[in-house]
Design an enzyme around this catalytic site. Structure first.
Site, PDB file in Angstrom:
ATOM      1  N   SER A 183       0.794  -1.228   0.000  1.00 29.53           N
ATOM      2  CA  SER A 183       0.000   0.000   0.000  1.00 29.53           C
ATOM      3  C   SER A 183       0.829   1.283   0.000  1.00 29.53           C
ATOM      4  CB  SER A 183      -0.967  -0.005   1.187  1.00 29.53           C
ATOM      5  OG  SER A 183      -0.261  -0.119   2.407  1.00 29.53           O
ATOM      6  N   ARG A 184       2.062   1.204   0.454  1.00 26.83           N
ATOM      7  CA  ARG A 184       2.899   2.423   0.505  1.00 26.83           C
ATOM      8  C   ARG A 184       4.368   2.024   0.625  1.00 26.83           C
ATOM      9  NH1 ARG A 184       0.514   2.222   5.813  1.00 26.83           N
ATOM     10  NH2 ARG A 184       2.114   1.507   7.259  1.00 26.83           N
ATOM     11  N   SER A 229      16.347  -5.856   7.832  1.00 34.49           N
ATOM     12  CA  SER A 229      16.700  -4.492   8.247  1.00 34.49           C
ATOM     13  C   SER A 229      18.146  -4.471   8.709  1.00 34.49           C
ATOM     14  CB  SER A 229      15.795  -4.055   9.402  1.00 34.49           C
ATOM     15  OG  SER A 229      16.378  -2.970  10.086  1.00 34.49           O
ATOM     16  N   TYR A 246      12.443  -5.484  17.383  1.00 37.89           N
ATOM     17  CA  TYR A 246      12.206  -5.438  15.931  1.00 37.89           C
ATOM     18  C   TYR A 246      13.309  -6.204  15.187  1.00 37.89           C
ATOM     19  CZ  TYR A 246      12.292  -3.207  11.270  1.00 37.89           C
ATOM     20  OH  TYR A 246      12.341  -2.958   9.927  1.00 37.89           O
TER      21      TYR A 246
HETATM   22  N1  LIG Z   1      11.743   2.417   6.708  1.00 37.84           N
HETATM   23  C1  LIG Z   1      12.923   1.988   7.076  1.00 37.84           C
HETATM   24  O1  LIG Z   1      13.773   2.746   7.456  1.00 37.84           O
HETATM   25  C2  LIG Z   1      13.255   0.514   6.976  1.00 37.84           C
HETATM   26  C3  LIG Z   1      14.578   0.126   7.217  1.00 37.84           C
HETATM   27  C4  LIG Z   1      14.932  -1.210   7.104  1.00 37.84           C
HETATM   28  C5  LIG Z   1      13.968  -2.129   6.762  1.00 37.84           C
HETATM   29  N2  LIG Z   1      12.672  -1.741   6.544  1.00 37.84           N
HETATM   30  C6  LIG Z   1      11.716  -2.762   6.158  1.00 37.84           C
HETATM   31  O2  LIG Z   1      11.241  -2.456   4.868  1.00 37.84           O
HETATM   32  C7  LIG Z   1       9.921  -3.006   4.705  1.00 37.84           C
HETATM   33  C8  LIG Z   1       8.977  -1.932   4.202  1.00 37.84           C
HETATM   34  O3  LIG Z   1       8.896  -0.909   5.156  1.00 37.84           O
HETATM   35  P1  LIG Z   1       8.388   0.565   4.840  1.00 37.84           P
HETATM   36  O4  LIG Z   1       9.444   1.465   5.297  1.00 37.84           O
HETATM   37  O5  LIG Z   1       7.890   0.641   3.459  1.00 37.84           O
HETATM   38  O6  LIG Z   1       7.196   0.626   5.920  1.00 37.84           O
HETATM   39  P2  LIG Z   1       5.733   1.237   5.840  1.00 37.84           P
HETATM   40  O7  LIG Z   1       5.726   2.464   5.003  1.00 37.84           O
HETATM   41  O8  LIG Z   1       5.293   1.313   7.249  1.00 37.84           O
HETATM   42  O9  LIG Z   1       4.913   0.103   5.058  1.00 37.84           O
HETATM   43  C9  LIG Z   1       4.609  -1.120   5.650  1.00 37.84           C
HETATM   44  C10 LIG Z   1       3.686  -1.889   4.743  1.00 37.84           C
HETATM   45  O10 LIG Z   1       3.295  -3.087   5.443  1.00 37.84           O
HETATM   46  C11 LIG Z   1       1.893  -3.186   5.483  1.00 37.84           C
HETATM   47  N3  LIG Z   1       1.424  -3.795   6.714  1.00 37.84           N
HETATM   48  C12 LIG Z   1       1.776  -3.498   7.990  1.00 37.84           C
HETATM   49  N4  LIG Z   1       1.063  -4.230   8.862  1.00 37.84           N
HETATM   50  C13 LIG Z   1       0.244  -5.029   8.123  1.00 37.84           C
HETATM   51  C14 LIG Z   1      -0.747  -5.998   8.434  1.00 37.84           C
HETATM   52  N5  LIG Z   1      -1.062  -6.293   9.710  1.00 37.84           N
HETATM   53  N6  LIG Z   1      -1.402  -6.608   7.425  1.00 37.84           N
HETATM   54  C15 LIG Z   1      -1.122  -6.298   6.144  1.00 37.84           C
HETATM   55  N7  LIG Z   1      -0.196  -5.390   5.779  1.00 37.84           N
HETATM   56  C16 LIG Z   1       0.476  -4.762   6.762  1.00 37.84           C
HETATM   57  C17 LIG Z   1       1.407  -1.744   5.382  1.00 37.84           C
HETATM   58  O11 LIG Z   1       0.112  -1.719   4.802  1.00 37.84           O
HETATM   59  P3  LIG Z   1      -1.251  -1.372   5.601  1.00 37.84           P
HETATM   60  O12 LIG Z   1      -0.908  -0.457   6.703  1.00 37.84           O
HETATM   61  O13 LIG Z   1      -2.101  -0.786   4.534  1.00 37.84           O
HETATM   62  O14 LIG Z   1      -1.765  -2.696   6.074  1.00 37.84           O
HETATM   63  C18 LIG Z   1       2.421  -1.133   4.421  1.00 37.84           C
HETATM   64  O15 LIG Z   1       2.052  -1.391   3.081  1.00 37.84           O
HETATM   65  C19 LIG Z   1       9.544  -3.587   6.058  1.00 37.84           C
HETATM   66  O16 LIG Z   1       9.795  -4.968   6.058  1.00 37.84           O
HETATM   67  C20 LIG Z   1      10.480  -2.876   7.002  1.00 37.84           C
HETATM   68  O17 LIG Z   1      10.689  -3.637   8.171  1.00 37.84           O
HETATM   69  C21 LIG Z   1      12.295  -0.430   6.650  1.00 37.84           C
END
Ligand SMILES: NC(=O)c1ccc[n+]([C@@H]2O[C@H](COP(=O)([O-])OP(=O)(O)OC[C@H]3O[C@@H](n4cnc5c(N)ncnc54)[C@H](OP(=O)(O)O)[C@@H]3O)[C@@H](O)[C@H]2O)c1
Lengths: 240, 73
Positions: A9-10, A136, A149
């Protein structure tokens, strides 16, 4: 190829969908919310992008919601991208067991169940599929507040390596992409000061590019990566 | 149903260059008598599930043809 992407979704998941669609693949996206950005992609790539609203915190229901009602056996699945995750961030002495379990449902248990059924789909169709987990950098470089986490992502890295070994004889690959900190909703609560400290620990001194992460996922899914399995690929601006 | 199981097992055996078996008895053992490995059993499970919508390995191991028949009965 037909690819399942969770958390579409994002943020990173949306960008992965966008890169895969541009390459001509068909994408099955899962998240709870059906966002305007996703709908815009659907309109641009009509017939190539599908969505189902699923709450991935229900690991017991994942087989039914994802595989009985969405990726049925009629769909030949070539790839699964486990991207959806939540971050439960606090110091260890404040650890709340319910919140920890809730995070493990989304980050670990449901992805493991989806992997089970994704491999079963690949077995049925004799597909040499590719599985990608998004981890991560916090697994490899410690950050205050991220112990819980990071432990969930560490579990995925171990799961991926052993999945690669187990299913390699059938040509099924499993890899992990390890992003550094990106400017997405997940990291939105960090202050500027915290961000600068995090970026200072990287070689390139900046936030990791969401597109670079998505392009790496697309590469690992493709045949170009046919000899790569059981690996953790860091896309983290050189956090060394 | 028994015919379909025989077909699936012979399909898996054929892919391993093994002779087809003519019949299955309830006491026929999947590993020892039919030479199926854990990967073959995974494929068997998936194919049976696709056909009958029942996961024969859902709750514990299955080691004979009779046990498969019982799950599908
Ligand atoms: N941002 C960072 O700095 C960072 C760094 C290292 C790794 N990561 C990893 O990268 C990946 C993507 O993260 P992001 O930064 O894009 O995070 P984000 O913007 O928070 O997006 C998370 C996504 O997961 C979905 N999601 C969360 N809970 C859910 C649930 N219960 N059921 C279904 N969908 C769910 C959300 O959709 P809905 O809310 O619509 O359900 C959203 O599409 C993750 O695995 C994160 O751990 C992020």
């Amino acid at each position: 190829m037909n690819i399942l992407v969770t958390g579409c979704s994002r943020g990173v998941g949306l960008e992965i969908c966008s890169v895969l669609l541009r390459e001509g693949h068909t994408v099955y996206g899962v998240a709870r919310s059906y966002t305007d950005e996703f709908i815009a992609l659907e309109q641009q790539y009509s017939g190539k992008l599908f969505f189902k609203s699923i709450d991935l915190s229900d690991s017991e229901g994942a087989r039914k919601s994802v595989f009985k009602e969405f990726i049925t056996n009629d769909v030949v699945l070539h790839g699964y991208v486990n991207n959806a995750a939540i971050a439960y961030d606090d110091i260890v002495t404040n650890l709340n067991l319910d919140r920890l379990k809730a995070m493990y449902e989304v980050n670990v248990f449901t992805p493991m169940m989806i992997t089970k059924y994704a491999i079963r789909n690949m077995l049925l169709h004799k597909t040499k599929g590719s599985i990608i987990h998004i981890s991560s950098i916090s697994v490899h470089t410690g950050y205050k507040g991220l112990a819980m986490y990071a432990s969930s992502k560490g579990a995925l890295e171990a799961f991926s390596k052993d999945t690669a070994r187990e299913w390699g004889p059938l040509g099924i690959r499993s890899n992990v992409v390890v992003p550094g900190f990106m400017a997405t909703a997940m990291s939105a609560s960090l202050t500027e000061d915290q961000r600068d400290k995090i970026y200072a620990r990287t070689s390139l001194k900046a936030a990791t590019s969401v597109n670079s992460v998505a392009e790496t996922v697309a590469f690992l899914l493709s045949d170009k990566a046919c000899s790569i399995t059981g690996q953790n690929v860091h896309v983290d601006n050189g956090t060394i | 149903m028994e015919q379909k199981i025989l077909e699936i097992i012979n399909e898996i055996r054929a892919a391993k260059n093994l002779e087809p078996v003519a019949e299955l008895k309830p006491e026929t053992r999947l590993r020892e008598d039919l030479a199926l490995t854990s990967f073959d059993l995974a494929e068997l499970t998936v194919k049976i599930e696709d056909e009958f919508d029942i996961d024969i390995f859902e709750d514990g191991l299955v080691s004979t043809i009779g046990e498969i028949y019982a799950k599908l009965a």
